[in-house]
Scaffold this motif. Structure first.
Motif, PDB file in Angstrom:
ATOM      1  N   ALA A   1      13.569 -21.466 -11.430  1.00  0.00           N
ATOM      2  CA  ALA A   1      13.202 -20.082 -11.100  1.00  0.00           C
ATOM      3  C   ALA A   1      12.384 -19.444 -12.216  1.00  0.00           C
ATOM      4  O   ALA A   1      11.488 -18.643 -11.963  1.00  0.00           O
ATOM      5  CB  ALA A   1      14.469 -19.266 -10.836  1.00  0.00           C
ATOM      6  N   ALA A   2      12.699 -19.844 -13.468  1.00  0.00           N
ATOM      7  CA  ALA A   2      11.982 -19.279 -14.616  1.00  0.00           C
ATOM      8  C   ALA A   2      10.628 -19.966 -14.830  1.00  0.00           C
ATOM      9  O   ALA A   2       9.853 -19.543 -15.688  1.00  0.00           O
ATOM     10  CB  ALA A   2      12.844 -19.421 -15.873  1.00  0.00           C
ATOM     11  N   GLY A   3      10.378 -21.021 -14.087  1.00  0.00           N
ATOM     12  CA  GLY A   3       9.093 -21.713 -14.225  1.00  0.00           C
ATOM     13  C   GLY A   3       9.040 -22.680 -15.395  1.00  0.00           C
ATOM     14  O   GLY A   3       7.966 -23.110 -15.803  1.00  0.00           O
ATOM     15  N   THR A   4      10.205 -23.054 -15.936  1.00  0.00           N
ATOM     16  CA  THR A   4      10.214 -23.952 -17.095  1.00  0.00           C
ATOM     17  C   THR A   4      10.644 -25.375 -16.729  1.00  0.00           C
ATOM     18  O   THR A   4      10.753 -26.227 -17.595  1.00  0.00           O
ATOM     19  CB  THR A   4      11.158 -23.418 -18.195  1.00  0.00           C
ATOM     20  OG1 THR A   4      12.461 -23.230 -17.633  1.00  0.00           O
ATOM     21  CG2 THR A   4      10.654 -22.089 -18.739  1.00  0.00           C
ATOM     22  N   ALA A   5      10.915 -25.639 -15.455  1.00  0.00           N
ATOM     23  CA  ALA A   5      11.262 -27.003 -15.032  1.00  0.00           C
ATOM     24  C   ALA A   5      10.586 -27.283 -13.697  1.00  0.00           C
ATOM     25  O   ALA A   5      10.310 -26.352 -12.926  1.00  0.00           O
ATOM     26  CB  ALA A   5      12.776 -27.144 -14.890  1.00  0.00           C
ATOM     27  N   THR A   6      10.322 -28.554 -13.418  1.00  0.00           N
ATOM     28  CA  THR A   6       9.689 -28.926 -12.151  1.00  0.00           C
ATOM     29  C   THR A   6      10.597 -28.531 -10.998  1.00  0.00           C
ATOM     30  O   THR A   6      11.794 -28.802 -11.020  1.00  0.00           O
ATOM     31  CB  THR A   6       9.427 -30.446 -12.112  1.00  0.00           C
ATOM     32  OG1 THR A   6       8.783 -30.818 -13.326  1.00  0.00           O
ATOM     33  CG2 THR A   6       8.540 -30.814 -10.940  1.00  0.00           C
ATOM     34  N   LYS A   7      10.016 -27.900  -9.990  1.00  0.00           N
ATOM     35  CA  LYS A   7      10.833 -27.358  -8.907  1.00  0.00           C
ATOM     36  C   LYS A   7      11.322 -28.444  -7.949  1.00  0.00           C
ATOM     37  O   LYS A   7      10.586 -29.371  -7.616  1.00  0.00           O
ATOM     38  CB  LYS A   7      10.036 -26.306  -8.134  1.00  0.00           C
ATOM     39  CG  LYS A   7       9.821 -25.020  -8.923  1.00  0.00           C
ATOM     40  CD  LYS A   7       9.103 -23.980  -8.082  1.00  0.00           C
ATOM     41  CE  LYS A   7       9.040 -22.619  -8.775  1.00  0.00           C
ATOM     42  NZ  LYS A   7       8.405 -22.666 -10.108  1.00  0.00           N
ATOM     43  N   SER A   8      12.571 -28.284  -7.515  1.00  0.00           N
ATOM     44  CA  SER A   8      13.159 -29.184  -6.525  1.00  0.00           C
ATOM     45  C   SER A   8      13.852 -28.353  -5.439  1.00  0.00           C
ATOM     46  O   SER A   8      13.327 -28.227  -4.327  1.00  0.00           O
ATOM     47  CB  SER A   8      14.150 -30.128  -7.214  1.00  0.00           C
ATOM     48  OG  SER A   8      14.724 -31.011  -6.286  1.00  0.00           O
ATOM     49  N   ALA A   9      15.004 -27.735  -5.768  1.00  0.00           N
ATOM     50  CA  ALA A   9      15.647 -26.830  -4.798  1.00  0.00           C
ATOM     51  C   ALA A   9      14.715 -25.680  -4.433  1.00  0.00           C
ATOM     52  O   ALA A   9      14.765 -25.160  -3.322  1.00  0.00           O
ATOM     53  CB  ALA A   9      16.945 -26.275  -5.371  1.00  0.00           C
ATOM     54  N   LEU A  10      13.841 -25.295  -5.332  1.00  0.00           N
ATOM     55  CA  LEU A  10      12.924 -24.188  -5.076  1.00  0.00           C
ATOM     56  C   LEU A  10      11.570 -24.668  -4.554  1.00  0.00           C
ATOM     57  O   LEU A  10      10.619 -23.893  -4.446  1.00  0.00           O
ATOM     58  CB  LEU A  10      12.742 -23.334  -6.342  1.00  0.00           C
ATOM     59  CG  LEU A  10      13.741 -22.175  -6.487  1.00  0.00           C
ATOM     60  CD1 LEU A  10      15.172 -22.580  -6.283  1.00  0.00           C
ATOM     61  CD2 LEU A  10      13.555 -21.451  -7.802  1.00  0.00           C
TER      62      LEU A  10
ATOM     63  N   GLN B   1      13.217 -19.448  -0.894  1.00  0.00           N
ATOM     64  CA  GLN B   1      14.649 -19.668  -0.670  1.00  0.00           C
ATOM     65  C   GLN B   1      15.065 -20.987  -1.294  1.00  0.00           C
ATOM     66  O   GLN B   1      14.454 -22.024  -1.021  1.00  0.00           O
ATOM     67  CB  GLN B   1      14.967 -19.691   0.840  1.00  0.00           C
ATOM     68  CG  GLN B   1      14.549 -18.409   1.558  1.00  0.00           C
ATOM     69  CD  GLN B   1      15.185 -18.262   2.936  1.00  0.00           C
ATOM     70  OE1 GLN B   1      15.966 -19.096   3.372  1.00  0.00           O
ATOM     71  NE2 GLN B   1      14.860 -17.157   3.612  1.00  0.00           N
ATOM     72  N   SER B   2      16.112 -20.948  -2.123  1.00  0.00           N
ATOM     73  CA  SER B   2      16.663 -22.197  -2.643  1.00  0.00           C
ATOM     74  C   SER B   2      17.204 -23.011  -1.480  1.00  0.00           C
ATOM     75  O   SER B   2      17.843 -22.472  -0.577  1.00  0.00           O
ATOM     76  CB  SER B   2      17.800 -21.910  -3.628  1.00  0.00           C
ATOM     77  OG  SER B   2      18.482 -23.105  -3.931  1.00  0.00           O
ATOM     78  N   THR B   3      16.956 -24.310  -1.487  1.00  0.00           N
ATOM     79  CA  THR B   3      17.471 -25.156  -0.406  1.00  0.00           C
ATOM     80  C   THR B   3      18.977 -25.381  -0.514  1.00  0.00           C
ATOM     81  O   THR B   3      19.580 -25.921   0.405  1.00  0.00           O
ATOM     82  CB  THR B   3      16.801 -26.539  -0.433  1.00  0.00           C
ATOM     83  OG1 THR B   3      16.989 -27.117  -1.734  1.00  0.00           O
ATOM     84  CG2 THR B   3      15.330 -26.457  -0.107  1.00  0.00           C
ATOM     85  N   ILE B   4      19.554 -24.996  -1.648  1.00  0.00           N
ATOM     86  CA  ILE B   4      20.981 -25.264  -1.875  1.00  0.00           C
ATOM     87  C   ILE B   4      21.813 -24.049  -1.479  1.00  0.00           C
ATOM     88  O   ILE B   4      21.737 -22.995  -2.109  1.00  0.00           O
ATOM     89  CB  ILE B   4      21.230 -25.610  -3.364  1.00  0.00           C
ATOM     90  CG1 ILE B   4      20.404 -26.837  -3.771  1.00  0.00           C
ATOM     91  CG2 ILE B   4      22.709 -25.828  -3.639  1.00  0.00           C
ATOM     92  CD1 ILE B   4      20.742 -28.129  -3.027  1.00  0.00           C
ATOM     93  N   PRO B   5      22.639 -24.190  -0.417  1.00  0.00           N
ATOM     94  CA  PRO B   5      23.494 -23.062  -0.026  1.00  0.00           C
ATOM     95  C   PRO B   5      24.532 -22.818  -1.112  1.00  0.00           C
ATOM     96  O   PRO B   5      24.940 -23.742  -1.806  1.00  0.00           O
ATOM     97  CB  PRO B   5      24.173 -23.544   1.258  1.00  0.00           C
ATOM     98  CG  PRO B   5      23.430 -24.778   1.674  1.00  0.00           C
ATOM     99  CD  PRO B   5      22.858 -25.364   0.431  1.00  0.00           C
ATOM    100  N   CYS B   6      24.956 -21.579  -1.282  1.00  0.00           N
ATOM    101  CA  CYS B   6      25.925 -21.311  -2.346  1.00  0.00           C
ATOM    102  C   CYS B   6      27.049 -20.400  -1.896  1.00  0.00           C
ATOM    103  O   CYS B   6      27.875 -19.998  -2.706  1.00  0.00           O
ATOM    104  CB  CYS B   6      25.228 -20.734  -3.571  1.00  0.00           C
ATOM    105  SG  CYS B   6      24.626 -19.069  -3.301  1.00  0.00           S
ATOM    106  N   ALA B   7      27.110 -20.044  -0.617  1.00  0.00           N
ATOM    107  CA  ALA B   7      28.113 -19.073  -0.196  1.00  0.00           C
ATOM    108  C   ALA B   7      28.411 -19.202   1.291  1.00  0.00           C
ATOM    109  O   ALA B   7      27.617 -19.759   2.050  1.00  0.00           O
ATOM    110  CB  ALA B   7      27.617 -17.659  -0.496  1.00  0.00           C
ATOM    111  N   GLY B   8      29.562 -18.661   1.679  1.00  0.00           N
ATOM    112  CA  GLY B   8      29.961 -18.744   3.076  1.00  0.00           C
ATOM    113  C   GLY B   8      30.803 -17.552   3.498  1.00  0.00           C
ATOM    114  O   GLY B   8      31.228 -16.739   2.680  1.00  0.00           O
ATOM    115  N   ILE B   9      31.017 -17.482   4.819  1.00  0.00           N
ATOM    116  CA  ILE B   9      31.812 -16.421   5.418  1.00  0.00           C
ATOM    117  C   ILE B   9      33.075 -17.076   5.968  1.00  0.00           C
ATOM    118  O   ILE B   9      33.001 -17.985   6.790  1.00  0.00           O
ATOM    119  CB  ILE B   9      31.028 -15.749   6.570  1.00  0.00           C
ATOM    120  CG1 ILE B   9      29.677 -15.216   6.049  1.00  0.00           C
ATOM    121  CG2 ILE B   9      31.863 -14.642   7.210  1.00  0.00           C
ATOM    122  CD1 ILE B   9      28.724 -14.801   7.152  1.00  0.00           C
TER     123      ILE B   9
END
Ligand code: FDA
Length: 497
Positions: free
Chosen positions: A198-207, A334-342
């Motif tokens: 997100a900070a732009g300091t690593a190659t994107k994967s989930a993003l 949108q990050s491809t990794i879900p992090c929350a639920g209902i």
């Protein structure tokens, strides 16, 4: 090699197989793992091992000439595209009433899944694995599995501010406004790596839209955890692009295993026979069930008991989308990794993950994968006419899942004044009820096997994967598959070896 005699052969390299390999190797046993999919350790011509969800190529699907995306329509138009036939990473295996998605390659489902690493609530464990002592699971084996898998949870402060989880914050707002508990869901994705993306300091994967066809960075698949540790013992050999087709008692003791070698278009290039003292079935719920049902019916293992093939469930999976108002955008990133639920399991039988829809554009859509308490169970059986294994699941058996998911989303829609999306799974179709990501059962613990996965009619044969679990885990399944494998292999090592 053809004609070899080995002490242990493991069929499959998913969660169950990887746990068995590591613990056996640590106990001093040489292990051979057989995997029908590819190794996924070599970059393609684009410099990447895996392709993205937005530009799928031949690497995406197992032996298909057209993609079969779980979410296959958008704004009423089909989005599947032609690809060349290849031993790709995701298998969309079609039975008459359901398409079962599975990972293919060294690491099994860990290559393609969302990495959501959820331990069931203890109060629900009695229905998940009724014959297993919960105390030993919650004090020993769940913690061991979580440590081995590298499970972590998103930093809540970062969650509150990062663009890539705006979709999940909208999910939280709507859940809470309707009075539903909103919970963070742990994951094996490296959360610090995602911050750097997100900070732009690593190659994107989930993003960068990577998930269903593999993550090039960030996700701790089994290749980076259990399998890496197993290889480091020096006792584990893995044979990718090799598929087991037969296991039968050998004349001099042990088992004869027939293995086909495949090329990357799926043709059989060689057939090998090896003898093994012990064989672990870890081909996944569908893979293990198909093998055992066939081997029983065709006379290779005729004394397998009558429970083989039974107790299969879809973990109650059902998907849907909601259309938000213009003041509730879910974000173009949108990050491809879900992090929350209902969580409405206790009251309505549904646990809904707030899932991303990483299209790269603003869709104003909220998307959910619900896990529900669907009571229906199906059976695998041998079809002698076609020499294949059938599964008798019917599409209509998803209706209880839809009803349970509606306990959440009808209420949210009514509170928000919103409607369901009807363009994601077809033309005017609300529910993704044609598929599952979570096949479970088919060789149920303490029924088809003893209480530790032994196929007792055949000493030295074991089941150690999701087929042991009777159809539902109340949450995403791989932590439970891993923890059960940890429990069973410990017992097997101390008493059988
Ligand atoms: P698994 O399927 O992992 O491994 C079996 C292996 O055996 C495969 O590699 C297969 O190729 C191989 N095999 C099969 N037959 C063979 C044969 N005859 N010879 C040789 N090899 C053979 N779960 C979760 O907890 N959280 C999540 O976020 C998700 N998300 C998710 C997304 C998607 C798209 C999918 C498809 C799945 C998930 N899952 C999930 C489910 C999870 O991945 C699944 O439950 C586990 O991978 C099952 O683990 P097993 O060890 O049972 O088999």
């Amino acid at each position: 090699a053809n004609g070899a005699h080995v002490p242990v052969l493991i069929i499959g390299t998913g969660y169950g197989g990887s746990v068995a390999a590591l613990r056996l190797a640590q106990a001093g046993v040489d292990v051979n793992m057989i995997e029908m999919g590819m190794a996924w350790d070599t970059p393609g011509s684009d410099g990447k091992i895996f392709c993205t969800t937005t530009a799928p190529d031949q690497r995406s699907y197992w032996l298909r000439t057209k993609t079969k995306a779980p979410l296959n329509y958008f704004l009423g138009f089909p989005i599947d595209r032609n690809i060349s036939r290849y031993t790709g990473i995701l298998d969309a295996e079609e039975f008459s009433g359901i398409t079962v998605y599975q990972g293919r390659g060294v690491g099994g489902g860990s290559l393609v899944n969302g990495g959501m690493a959820v331990t069931p609530k203890r109060e629900n464990f009695g229905t998940v694995l009724p014959s297993v002592n919960p105390d030993e699971m919650y004090t020993t084996y769940y913690p061991r599995a979580n440590a081995g898998l590298g499970v972590g949870t998103i930093d809540p402060a970062w969650f509150d501010t990062t663009d890539c989880y705006q979709f999940a914050r909208v999910g939280r707002k709507h859940a809470q406004r309707s009075g539903f508990p909103f919970v963070f869901v742990p994951d094996v994705y490296d959360w610090n790596y995602m911050k750097q993306e997100a900070a732009g300091t690593a190659t994107k994967s989930a993003l960068a839209g990577e998930i269903l066809y593999g993550n090039n960075y960030g996700k701790k698949s089994l290749q980076k955890t259990y399998i890496a540790q197993a290889k480091a013992t020096g006792r584990v050999t893995i044979s990718p692009l090799h598929r087991v087709t037969r296991v039968a008692p050998a004349a001099g003791g042990g088992y004869t295993v027939v293995i086909e070698q495949l090329n990357t278009t799926g043709d059989v290039t060689a057939t090998k026979t090896v003898t093994s003292d012990r064989v672990f079935f870890a081909a996944g719920s569908v893979g293990t069930s198909k093998l055992l049902v066939k081997l029983k019916a065709t006379g290779a293992l005729p004394n397998l008991n009558g429970e083989i093939g039974k107790g299969w469930g879809d973990n109650g999976n059902v998907m849907c989308g909601r259309a938000n108002h213009l003041w509730d955008p879910t974000g173009s990133l949108q990050s491809t990794i879900p992090c929350a639920g209902i969580d409405n399991w206790a009251a309505g039988g549904a646990f809904a993950e707030v899932a991303p829809l990483p299209t790269g554009i603003e869709t104003f859509a909220s998307f959910y994968l619900s896990i529900t308490k669907n009571p229906n169970r199906a059976q695998f059986s041998w079809n002698a006419a076609t020499s294949t294994v059938d599964l008798n699941w019917q599409t209509a058996w998803k209706q209880p899942s839809i009803d349970m998911a509606k306990t959440i989303f009808d209420k949210i829609n009514s509170k928000e004044g919103t409607i369901y999306r009807t363009d994601l799974f077809g033309v005017y179709k609300i529910w993704g009820d044609h598929l599952t990501y979570h096949p479970l059962g088919g060789a149920v613990l303490n029924k088809a096997t003893d209480n530790y996965g032994r196929l007792t009619a055949y000493p030295g044969l074991y089941v150690i994967d999701g087929s042991l679990i009777p159809g539902n885990t109340s949450v995403n399944p791989f932590v439970t598959i891993t923890a059960l494998a940890e429990r069973n292999i410990e017992k097997i090592i101390t008493t059988d070896l």
